[in-house]
Design a protein around this motif. Structure first.
Motif, PDB file in Angstrom:
ATOM      1  N   MET A 150       1.046  -1.284   0.149  1.00 28.08           N
ATOM      2  CA  MET A 150      -0.092   0.030  -0.112  1.00 28.08           C
ATOM      3  C   MET A 150       0.815   1.079  -0.068  1.00 28.08           C
ATOM      4  O   MET A 150       0.559   2.207  -0.714  1.00 28.08           O
ATOM      5  N   TRP A 151       1.926   1.286   0.615  1.00 27.63           N
ATOM      6  CA  TRP A 151       2.841   2.346   0.847  1.00 27.63           C
ATOM      7  C   TRP A 151       3.356   2.865  -0.762  1.00 27.63           C
ATOM      8  O   TRP A 151       3.581   3.593  -1.243  1.00 27.63           O
ATOM      9  N   PHE A 152       3.817   1.358  -1.386  1.00 27.60           N
ATOM     10  CA  PHE A 152       4.682   1.409  -2.557  1.00 27.60           C
ATOM     11  C   PHE A 152       3.358   1.957  -3.546  1.00 27.60           C
ATOM     12  O   PHE A 152       3.693   2.827  -4.464  1.00 27.60           O
ATOM     13  N   ILE A 153       2.341   1.584  -3.490  1.00 26.38           N
ATOM     14  CA  ILE A 153       1.184   2.006  -4.228  1.00 26.38           C
ATOM     15  C   ILE A 153       0.553   3.444  -4.248  1.00 26.38           C
ATOM     16  O   ILE A 153       0.579   4.123  -5.272  1.00 26.38           O
ATOM     17  N   SER A 154       0.586   3.783  -3.024  1.00 26.20           N
ATOM     18  CA  SER A 154       0.319   5.141  -2.643  1.00 26.20           C
ATOM     19  C   SER A 154       1.419   6.221  -3.373  1.00 26.20           C
ATOM     20  O   SER A 154       0.999   7.420  -3.714  1.00 26.20           O
ATOM     21  N   ILE A 155       2.786   5.831  -3.208  1.00 28.55           N
ATOM     22  CA  ILE A 155       3.614   6.690  -3.834  1.00 28.55           C
ATOM     23  C   ILE A 155       3.700   6.845  -5.496  1.00 28.55           C
ATOM     24  O   ILE A 155       3.610   7.634  -5.920  1.00 28.55           O
ATOM     25  N   HIS A 156       3.521   5.302  -5.876  1.00 25.34           N
ATOM     26  CA  HIS A 156       3.868   5.464  -7.502  1.00 25.34           C
ATOM     27  C   HIS A 156       2.476   5.326  -8.076  1.00 25.34           C
ATOM     28  O   HIS A 156       2.698   5.129  -9.588  1.00 25.34           O
ATOM     29  N   CYS A 157       1.407   5.370  -7.885  1.00 23.86           N
ATOM     30  CA  CYS A 157       0.394   5.121  -8.780  1.00 23.86           C
ATOM     31  C   CYS A 157      -0.803   6.351  -8.770  1.00 23.86           C
ATOM     32  O   CYS A 157      -1.609   6.312  -9.264  1.00 23.86           O
ATOM     33  N   GLN A 158      -0.757   7.455  -8.131  1.00 28.66           N
ATOM     34  CA  GLN A 158      -1.531   8.553  -7.908  1.00 28.66           C
ATOM     35  C   GLN A 158      -1.234   9.576  -9.026  1.00 28.66           C
ATOM     36  O   GLN A 158      -2.187  10.113  -9.660  1.00 28.66           O
ATOM     37  N   TYR A 159      -0.168   9.674  -9.566  1.00 30.16           N
ATOM     38  CA  TYR A 159       0.159  10.603 -10.317  1.00 30.16           C
ATOM     39  C   TYR A 159       0.731  10.392 -11.814  1.00 30.16           C
ATOM     40  O   TYR A 159       1.339  11.017 -12.515  1.00 30.16           O
ATOM     41  N   ASN A 160       0.350   9.121 -12.179  1.00 24.45           N
ATOM     42  CA  ASN A 160       0.607   8.587 -13.495  1.00 24.45           C
ATOM     43  C   ASN A 160      -0.458   7.776 -14.110  1.00 24.45           C
ATOM     44  O   ASN A 160      -1.482   7.550 -13.234  1.00 24.45           O
ATOM     45  N   ASP A 161      -0.508   6.856 -15.254  1.00 29.52           N
ATOM     46  CA  ASP A 161      -1.271   6.203 -15.709  1.00 29.52           C
ATOM     47  C   ASP A 161      -1.182   4.655 -15.413  1.00 29.52           C
ATOM     48  O   ASP A 161      -1.889   3.840 -15.978  1.00 29.52           O
ATOM     49  N   VAL A 162      -0.614   4.413 -14.071  1.00 29.63           N
ATOM     50  CA  VAL A 162      -0.479   2.910 -13.723  1.00 29.63           C
ATOM     51  C   VAL A 162      -1.649   2.300 -13.714  1.00 29.63           C
ATOM     52  O   VAL A 162      -1.802   1.127 -14.275  1.00 29.63           O
TER      53      VAL A 162
END
Length: 308
Positions: free
Chosen positions: A67-79
């Protein structure tokens, strides 16, 4: 060593496979997988997607770390534009345990959930996250960690979450949940119309009629107090007309009217409130008339102190 592996990651996930092997063989502690997520070298959006799916398939119980990883890397791109990845992420979000001692984690979690609710039209996810929040918020005090979620849920998904929300709102054993969303969907520290009362189509009044022992007093704490052009709001008058014989409703309205944020002199506000009270001194319910008299007396005392 783990940081070196993570920084050396390839598109073929050679480092991840080696890490997994060393953990399985007992040469590294299981906690090493969290370090991997912290330091892994990322080369593309697709790489992020694969990390999430691979890690979750091997370590399905390590949802906090993911969840930490996702919250950092998935909010501001098109993942999340990839449906398969989005479904995996939603499963992780709903599975992730939440507790009141995870302050910053909870805030990041809420921001990410809001991102999904806002950017993707997903009724099933909205229903599931509403049910999760009802349960979680009823278990402990979260210091507004999840502020903003019910604003989005009511803006976009009110129809699909209403049945579950209404059941919880009317319940005798969901006080923790109700208390913690009160300000966000009600009048809060102002006198305006909260999310619960915007574009109302009669469901709130029906809920009051269905659950007269619990809902009207809770609504009283949340209704908009004043009309924009002066006088008590239609909601206040409706509650007084229909439930003004109930002490908890009158107490709720009194608490609502006296919970506000203000700068400068409060005299204009107190005078307006007194004028409103004078307008209901001839109400058909004797309990309301007596309440108005008591409130006017208290307001006179407050005005005297303020002016002196």
């Amino acid at each position: 060593y783990v940081r070196f592996l993570a920084n050396s990651e390839t598109v073929d996930f050679i480092s991840f496979d080696e890490l997994m092997h060393k953990i399985d063989s007992g040469n590294l502690p299981i906690e090493a997988n969290a370090d991997y997520l912290t330091f892994v070298s990322i080369s593309s959006t697709e790489h992020i997607r694969e990390i999430i799916k691979r890690f979750y398939s091997v370590y399905p119980d390590k949802v906090d770390e993911l969840m930490w990883f996702i919250s950092i890397h998935c909010q501001y791109n098109d993942v999340l534009n990839d449906e398969e990845t989005r479904n995996v992420v939603k499963e992780i979000v709903l599975k992730c345990p939440l507790s009141s001692d995870k302050g910053r984690f909870n805030v990041e979690y809420a921001q990410f959930v809001n991102h999904i609710l806002k950017d993707y039209n997903d009724n099933d996810f909205a229903i599931a996250i509403n049910r999760k929040l009802i349960d979680v918020l009823n278990q402990g005090y979260f210091h507004k960690n999840f502020e903003g979620l019910y604003g989005e849920l009511f803006d976009k998904y009110k129809d699909v979450i209403w049945d579950d929300f209404a059941e919880a709102f009317a319940s005798e054993d969901k006080y923790g949940f109700i208390f913690q969303i009160n300000d966000e969907i009600g009048s809060g520290f102002g006198f305006g119309e909260g999310k619960l009362f915007q574009a109302d189509d009669g469901r709130i009044k029906e809920l009051c009629r269905k659950h007269p022992e619990t809902v009207p007093c809770r609504i009283a704490n949340m209704v908009p107090v004043f009309k924009k052009d002066g006088g008590f709001s239609d909601w206040v008058i409706w509650l007084l007309d229909n439930y003004g014989d109930k002490k908890d409703v009158l107490d709720g309205l009194h608490s609502n009217m006296n919970t506000y944020s203000w700068s400068g002199s409060v005299v204009p506000h107190l005078e307006e409130l007194k004028l409103c009270m004078q307008g209901i001194k001839e109400h058909h319910r004797p309990e309301v008339r007596q309440w108005a008299e008591n409130c006017i007396r208290d307001l006179d005392e407050q005005l005297k102190r303020e002016m002196n």
